[in-house]
Design a protein around this motif. Sequence first.
Motif, PDB file in Angstrom:
ATOM      1  N   MET A 156     111.141  44.119 -65.340  1.00  0.00           N
ATOM      2  CA  MET A 156     112.441  44.680 -64.997  1.00  0.00           C
ATOM      3  C   MET A 156     112.961  45.495 -66.175  1.00  0.00           C
ATOM      4  N   HIS A 157     113.474  46.660 -65.886  1.00  0.00           N
ATOM      5  CA  HIS A 157     114.017  47.531 -66.920  1.00  0.00           C
ATOM      6  C   HIS A 157     115.442  47.110 -67.275  1.00  0.00           C
ATOM      7  N   THR A 158     115.777  47.231 -68.534  1.00  0.00           N
ATOM      8  CA  THR A 158     117.144  46.953 -68.965  1.00  0.00           C
ATOM      9  C   THR A 158     117.985  48.209 -68.783  1.00  0.00           C
ATOM     10  N   LEU A 159     119.284  48.059 -68.771  1.00  0.00           N
ATOM     11  CA  LEU A 159     120.175  49.209 -68.707  1.00  0.00           C
ATOM     12  C   LEU A 159     119.939  50.123 -69.902  1.00  0.00           C
ATOM     13  N   HIS A 160     119.739  49.531 -71.072  1.00  0.00           N
ATOM     14  CA  HIS A 160     119.457  50.331 -72.268  1.00  0.00           C
ATOM     15  C   HIS A 160     118.207  51.191 -72.074  1.00  0.00           C
ATOM     16  N   GLY A 161     117.154  50.575 -71.559  1.00  0.00           N
ATOM     17  CA  GLY A 161     115.911  51.295 -71.326  1.00  0.00           C
ATOM     18  C   GLY A 161     116.055  52.403 -70.295  1.00  0.00           C
ATOM     19  N   LEU A 162     116.791  52.123 -69.235  1.00  0.00           N
ATOM     20  CA  LEU A 162     117.007  53.147 -68.200  1.00  0.00           C
ATOM     21  C   LEU A 162     117.806  54.325 -68.742  1.00  0.00           C
ATOM     22  N   LEU A 163     118.828  54.041 -69.538  1.00  0.00           N
ATOM     23  CA  LEU A 163     119.618  55.130 -70.117  1.00  0.00           C
ATOM     24  C   LEU A 163     118.767  55.980 -71.062  1.00  0.00           C
ATOM     25  N   LYS A 164     117.965  55.325 -71.880  1.00  0.00           N
ATOM     26  CA  LYS A 164     117.105  56.077 -72.797  1.00  0.00           C
ATOM     27  C   LYS A 164     116.089  56.925 -72.036  1.00  0.00           C
ATOM     28  N   ALA A 165     115.547  56.390 -70.958  1.00  0.00           N
ATOM     29  CA  ALA A 165     114.624  57.167 -70.125  1.00  0.00           C
ATOM     30  C   ALA A 165     115.338  58.371 -69.527  1.00  0.00           C
ATOM     31  N   ARG A 166     116.586  58.171 -69.113  1.00  0.00           N
ATOM     32  CA  ARG A 166     117.389  59.254 -68.551  1.00  0.00           C
ATOM     33  C   ARG A 166     117.554  60.385 -69.569  1.00  0.00           C
ATOM     34  N   PHE A 167     117.693  60.027 -70.840  1.00  0.00           N
ATOM     35  CA  PHE A 167     117.826  61.029 -71.900  1.00  0.00           C
ATOM     36  C   PHE A 167     116.489  61.674 -72.254  1.00  0.00           C
ATOM     37  N   LYS A 200     133.019  56.916 -78.433  1.00  0.00           N
ATOM     38  CA  LYS A 200     133.255  56.091 -79.622  1.00  0.00           C
ATOM     39  C   LYS A 200     134.742  55.784 -79.827  1.00  0.00           C
ATOM     40  N   GLN A 201     135.608  56.677 -79.352  1.00  0.00           N
ATOM     41  CA  GLN A 201     137.045  56.406 -79.477  1.00  0.00           C
ATOM     42  C   GLN A 201     137.555  55.544 -78.329  1.00  0.00           C
ATOM     43  N   GLY A 202     136.672  55.228 -77.368  1.00  0.00           N
ATOM     44  CA  GLY A 202     137.036  54.323 -76.281  1.00  0.00           C
ATOM     45  C   GLY A 202     137.615  55.000 -75.066  1.00  0.00           C
ATOM     46  N   GLY A 203     137.376  56.300 -74.890  1.00  0.00           N
ATOM     47  CA  GLY A 203     137.886  57.031 -73.730  1.00  0.00           C
ATOM     48  C   GLY A 203     139.246  57.624 -74.010  1.00  0.00           C
ATOM     49  N   GLY A 204     139.983  57.875 -72.945  1.00  0.00           N
ATOM     50  CA  GLY A 204     141.309  58.460 -73.088  1.00  0.00           C
ATOM     51  C   GLY A 204     141.244  59.965 -73.226  1.00  0.00           C
ATOM     52  N   ASP A 205     142.079  60.501 -74.114  1.00  0.00           N
ATOM     53  CA  ASP A 205     142.153  61.955 -74.289  1.00  0.00           C
ATOM     54  C   ASP A 205     140.861  62.503 -74.881  1.00  0.00           C
ATOM     55  N   LEU A 236     125.640  48.823 -78.212  1.00  0.00           N
ATOM     56  CA  LEU A 236     126.462  48.199 -77.175  1.00  0.00           C
ATOM     57  C   LEU A 236     125.689  47.172 -76.368  1.00  0.00           C
ATOM     58  N   SER A 237     126.379  46.164 -75.909  1.00  0.00           N
ATOM     59  CA  SER A 237     125.786  45.200 -74.981  1.00  0.00           C
ATOM     60  C   SER A 237     125.775  45.829 -73.582  1.00  0.00           C
ATOM     61  N   GLU A 238     125.065  45.208 -72.659  1.00  0.00           N
ATOM     62  CA  GLU A 238     125.079  45.706 -71.277  1.00  0.00           C
ATOM     63  C   GLU A 238     126.495  45.654 -70.707  1.00  0.00           C
ATOM     64  N   ALA A 239     127.231  44.601 -71.027  1.00  0.00           N
ATOM     65  CA  ALA A 239     128.614  44.493 -70.539  1.00  0.00           C
ATOM     66  C   ALA A 239     129.464  45.639 -71.079  1.00  0.00           C
ATOM     67  N   GLU A 240     129.277  46.004 -72.347  1.00  0.00           N
ATOM     68  CA  GLU A 240     130.043  47.114 -72.924  1.00  0.00           C
ATOM     69  C   GLU A 240     129.641  48.448 -72.302  1.00  0.00           C
ATOM     70  N   LEU A 241     128.363  48.607 -71.985  1.00  0.00           N
ATOM     71  CA  LEU A 241     127.908  49.839 -71.322  1.00  0.00           C
ATOM     72  C   LEU A 241     128.521  49.982 -69.934  1.00  0.00           C
ATOM     73  N   GLU A 266     127.982  55.602 -67.160  1.00  0.00           N
ATOM     74  CA  GLU A 266     128.060  56.799 -66.324  1.00  0.00           C
ATOM     75  C   GLU A 266     128.329  58.038 -67.168  1.00  0.00           C
ATOM     76  N   VAL A 267     129.153  57.903 -68.180  1.00  0.00           N
ATOM     77  CA  VAL A 267     129.393  59.025 -69.102  1.00  0.00           C
ATOM     78  C   VAL A 267     128.081  59.398 -69.785  1.00  0.00           C
ATOM     79  N   LEU A 268     127.336  58.393 -70.229  1.00  0.00           N
ATOM     80  CA  LEU A 268     126.050  58.662 -70.873  1.00  0.00           C
ATOM     81  C   LEU A 268     125.087  59.355 -69.915  1.00  0.00           C
ATOM     82  N   ARG A 269     125.029  58.898 -68.684  1.00  0.00           N
ATOM     83  CA  ARG A 269     124.157  59.556 -67.695  1.00  0.00           C
ATOM     84  C   ARG A 269     124.551  61.017 -67.505  1.00  0.00           C
ATOM     85  N   ASN A 270     125.836  61.288 -67.563  1.00  0.00           N
ATOM     86  CA  ASN A 270     126.292  62.658 -67.370  1.00  0.00           C
ATOM     87  C   ASN A 270     125.968  63.554 -68.550  1.00  0.00           C
TER      88      ASN A 270
END
Length: 160
Positions: free
Chosen positions: A1-12, A61-66, A102-107, A130-134
């Motif tokens: 099973m792939h981890t979220l981290h692994g899937l995101l890296k593959a996406r990049f 890194k600033q946690g979203g927002g503006d 980041l942990s999977e929960a933080e992602l 989702e931001v990372l995927r974009n």
Amino acid sequence: MHTLHGLLKARFNVPRRYLNAILSRLSEADLAWSPAEGMRTVAGQLLETANKEKECLAWLKQGGGDWPDGSPDAFDKTADLKEIKAAFESLRAETLAYIDSLSEAELEEPISSPEGWWEAMGLTRCPRSEVLRNIAAHEWYHAGQLITYLWLRGDNPYVW
């Protein structure tokens, strides 16, 4: 099973393979070329691609927002291919390190989207993942444009 981290890296990794192939086909003279007046130059397309990753990473890194305004470009508009490649490599290393931090929960934690940010699909909040995927999707989009630029000049991507 792939981890979220692994899937995101593959996406990049997928759009980066295309971008690296494009960069290997470019000459310094190509950087100032565009298919028609009013269209971005090759260097402009590369700068748009790099800046989006840089801006999104700062925003995450600033946690979203503006949206973080006013930061310098990812590379100088007069950069040569060596400098552009180095900027892309540095940005990607920073992005992958951020994913690993980041942990999977933080992602999967939702963050607030700035008003009008189209990548959020009209949502006011979306998961960091989702931001990372974009970021990766944005790179792929511009890689496709650059492939078209090269093809217009007779460089057939099917023979790369």
